[in-house]
Motif scaffolding. Structure first.
Motif, mmCIF file in Angstrom:
data_model
loop_
_atom_site.group_PDB
_atom_site.id
_atom_site.type_symbol
_atom_site.label_atom_id
_atom_site.label_comp_id
_atom_site.label_asym_id
_atom_site.label_seq_id
_atom_site.Cartn_x
_atom_site.Cartn_y
_atom_site.Cartn_z
ATOM 1 N N VAL A 27 20.434 0.095 8.769
ATOM 2 C CA VAL A 27 19.822 0.707 9.679
ATOM 3 C C VAL A 27 18.546 0.014 10.079
ATOM 4 O O VAL A 27 17.786 -0.131 9.057
ATOM 5 C CB VAL A 27 19.598 2.097 9.917
ATOM 6 C CG1 VAL A 27 18.837 3.021 10.858
ATOM 7 C CG2 VAL A 27 20.993 3.045 9.587
ATOM 8 N N ASN A 28 18.600 -0.871 11.246
ATOM 9 C CA ASN A 28 16.999 -1.525 11.536
ATOM 10 C C ASN A 28 16.782 -2.653 9.983
ATOM 11 O O ASN A 28 15.655 -2.829 9.928
ATOM 12 C CB ASN A 28 15.549 -0.571 11.717
ATOM 13 C CG ASN A 28 15.994 0.223 12.739
ATOM 14 O OD1 ASN A 28 16.660 -0.179 13.677
ATOM 15 N ND2 ASN A 28 15.307 1.203 12.858
ATOM 16 N N GLY A 29 18.136 -3.222 9.748
ATOM 17 C CA GLY A 29 17.677 -4.194 8.431
ATOM 18 C C GLY A 29 17.397 -3.585 7.315
ATOM 19 O O GLY A 29 17.472 -4.253 6.189
ATOM 20 N N VAL A 32 21.058 1.047 3.263
ATOM 21 C CA VAL A 32 21.316 2.487 3.032
ATOM 22 C C VAL A 32 22.516 2.985 2.037
ATOM 23 O O VAL A 32 23.374 2.246 2.132
ATOM 24 C CB VAL A 32 21.456 3.315 4.433
ATOM 25 C CG1 VAL A 32 21.730 4.706 4.251
ATOM 26 C CG2 VAL A 32 20.248 2.904 5.442
ATOM 27 N N ASN A 33 21.964 3.592 1.096
ATOM 28 C CA ASN A 33 22.900 4.041 0.212
ATOM 29 C C ASN A 33 23.211 5.645 0.317
ATOM 30 O O ASN A 33 22.223 6.402 0.423
ATOM 31 C CB ASN A 33 22.422 4.047 -1.316
ATOM 32 C CG ASN A 33 23.450 4.578 -2.369
ATOM 33 O OD1 ASN A 33 24.303 5.467 -1.727
ATOM 34 N ND2 ASN A 33 23.294 4.298 -3.576
ATOM 35 N N ALA A 34 24.210 5.985 1.134
ATOM 36 C CA ALA A 34 24.404 7.192 1.786
ATOM 37 C C ALA A 34 25.414 7.902 0.650
ATOM 38 O O ALA A 34 26.070 8.825 1.470
ATOM 39 C CB ALA A 34 24.704 7.061 3.167
ATOM 40 N N SER A 35 25.995 7.461 -0.258
ATOM 41 C CA SER A 35 26.769 8.124 -1.310
ATOM 42 C C SER A 35 26.824 9.520 -1.450
ATOM 43 O O SER A 35 27.630 10.296 -1.567
ATOM 44 C CB SER A 35 27.087 7.148 -2.389
ATOM 45 O OG SER A 35 25.885 7.195 -3.036
ATOM 46 N N SER A 36 25.330 9.857 -1.782
ATOM 47 C CA SER A 36 25.199 11.452 -1.880
ATOM 48 C C SER A 36 24.341 12.150 -0.857
ATOM 49 O O SER A 36 24.115 13.156 -0.936
ATOM 50 C CB SER A 36 24.477 11.419 -3.298
ATOM 51 O OG SER A 36 24.958 10.700 -4.423
ATOM 52 N N ALA A 37 24.680 11.647 0.223
ATOM 53 C CA ALA A 37 23.838 12.053 1.776
ATOM 54 C C ALA A 37 24.888 13.171 2.070
ATOM 55 O O ALA A 37 25.821 13.186 2.056
ATOM 56 C CB ALA A 37 23.349 11.021 2.704
ATOM 57 N N ARG A 38 23.973 14.293 2.687
ATOM 58 C CA ARG A 38 24.705 15.136 3.742
ATOM 59 C C ARG A 38 24.800 14.468 5.042
ATOM 60 O O ARG A 38 23.963 14.215 5.649
ATOM 61 C CB ARG A 38 23.814 16.340 3.716
ATOM 62 C CG ARG A 38 24.470 17.544 4.558
ATOM 63 C CD ARG A 38 23.753 18.664 4.759
ATOM 64 N NE ARG A 38 22.652 18.888 5.419
ATOM 65 C CZ ARG A 38 21.214 18.730 4.960
ATOM 66 N NH1 ARG A 38 20.995 18.747 3.852
ATOM 67 N NH2 ARG A 38 20.146 18.437 5.769
ATOM 68 N N VAL A 61 16.069 -0.261 -1.330
ATOM 69 C CA VAL A 61 16.993 0.532 -0.486
ATOM 70 C C VAL A 61 16.911 1.939 -0.301
ATOM 71 O O VAL A 61 16.242 2.631 -1.030
ATOM 72 C CB VAL A 61 18.452 0.570 -1.428
ATOM 73 C CG1 VAL A 61 19.507 1.402 -1.051
ATOM 74 C CG2 VAL A 61 18.897 -0.908 -1.669
ATOM 75 N N LEU A 62 17.174 2.267 1.140
ATOM 76 C CA LEU A 62 17.003 3.844 1.326
ATOM 77 C C LEU A 62 18.172 4.762 0.812
ATOM 78 O O LEU A 62 19.217 4.645 1.268
ATOM 79 C CB LEU A 62 16.932 4.152 3.041
ATOM 80 C CG LEU A 62 16.880 5.359 3.545
ATOM 81 C CD1 LEU A 62 15.588 6.197 3.006
ATOM 82 C CD2 LEU A 62 16.599 5.126 5.017
ATOM 83 N N VAL A 63 17.710 5.224 0.057
ATOM 84 C CA VAL A 63 18.901 6.312 -0.688
ATOM 85 C C VAL A 63 18.888 7.620 0.005
ATOM 86 O O VAL A 63 17.725 8.467 -0.032
ATOM 87 C CB VAL A 63 18.335 6.641 -2.326
ATOM 88 C CG1 VAL A 63 19.505 7.599 -2.885
ATOM 89 C CG2 VAL A 63 18.519 5.284 -2.930
ATOM 90 N N ALA A 64 19.485 7.722 0.825
ATOM 91 C CA ALA A 64 19.650 9.005 1.886
ATOM 92 C C ALA A 64 20.072 10.110 1.360
ATOM 93 O O ALA A 64 20.991 10.234 0.482
ATOM 94 C CB ALA A 64 20.760 8.646 2.834
ATOM 95 N N THR A 65 19.522 11.073 1.728
ATOM 96 C CA THR A 65 19.736 12.546 1.335
ATOM 97 C C THR A 65 20.469 13.020 2.475
ATOM 98 O O THR A 65 21.171 14.104 2.504
ATOM 99 C CB THR A 65 18.601 13.253 0.650
ATOM 100 O OG1 THR A 65 17.558 13.161 1.988
ATOM 101 C CG2 THR A 65 18.039 13.029 -0.554
#
Length: 148
Positions: A27-29, A32-38, A61-65
């Motif tokens: 996202v915007n370059g 993102v790691n969204a493997s554990s994100a809601r 890396v943005l580790v997304a929640t």
């Protein structure tokens, strides 16, 4: 290119690119790691979707929640929020400061919560909203406020 420093809290809005799966995209370059994100609404993500991603930056890396689909009508296109403590006083001549390793230009920003330019000094905790410059090197602030 926008180099992102590690931080405990990060939020990015923008369009998904380099889509590999619901767990890996940009996202915007920003990777993102969204493997554990809601994923709000349980939608299946895809390239071109406008999303808001919250989490922490770890090793660039943005580790997304949380990942939320955004309306195309949303007027916060590509807006970033950055919160932290100023390590040094603002450069009032050039209207810039560095917050958590990111250069912020505030010449057109609105100050909220009674904050004044003279208060942009080392040790103050602020929240900045804005967009990236065309070269991705500077956050162009639209709003600056004290962070309680």
């Amino acid at each position: 290119r926008f180099d992102v420093a590690d931080r405990d809290e990060a939020e990015v809005e923008g369009v998904i690119s380099d889509f590999t799966s619901n767990a890996r995209f940009k996202v915007n370059g920003i990777s993102v790691n969204a493997s554990s994100a809601r994923v709000e609404g349980g939608v299946t993500l895809a390239a071109g979707m406008r999303v808001e991603v919250e989490g922490a930056i770890v090793n660039g890396v943005l580790v997304a929640t949380r990942v939320e689909l955004e309306d195309d009508d949303d007027d916060d296109d590509d807006e970033f929020e950055l919160t932290g403590v100023l390590a040094a006083d603002a450069d009032v001549v050039n209207k810039t400061f560095v917050l958590r390793g990111v250069t912020v230009r505030y010449d057109q920003a609105r100050f909220d919560d009674g904050l004044r330019e003279s208060q942009l000094v080392a040790g103050v905790r602020i929240e900045v909203s804005g967009t990236l410059s065309d070269d991705g090197a500077t956050l162009i602030a639209t709003e600056i406020e004290l962070d309680d």
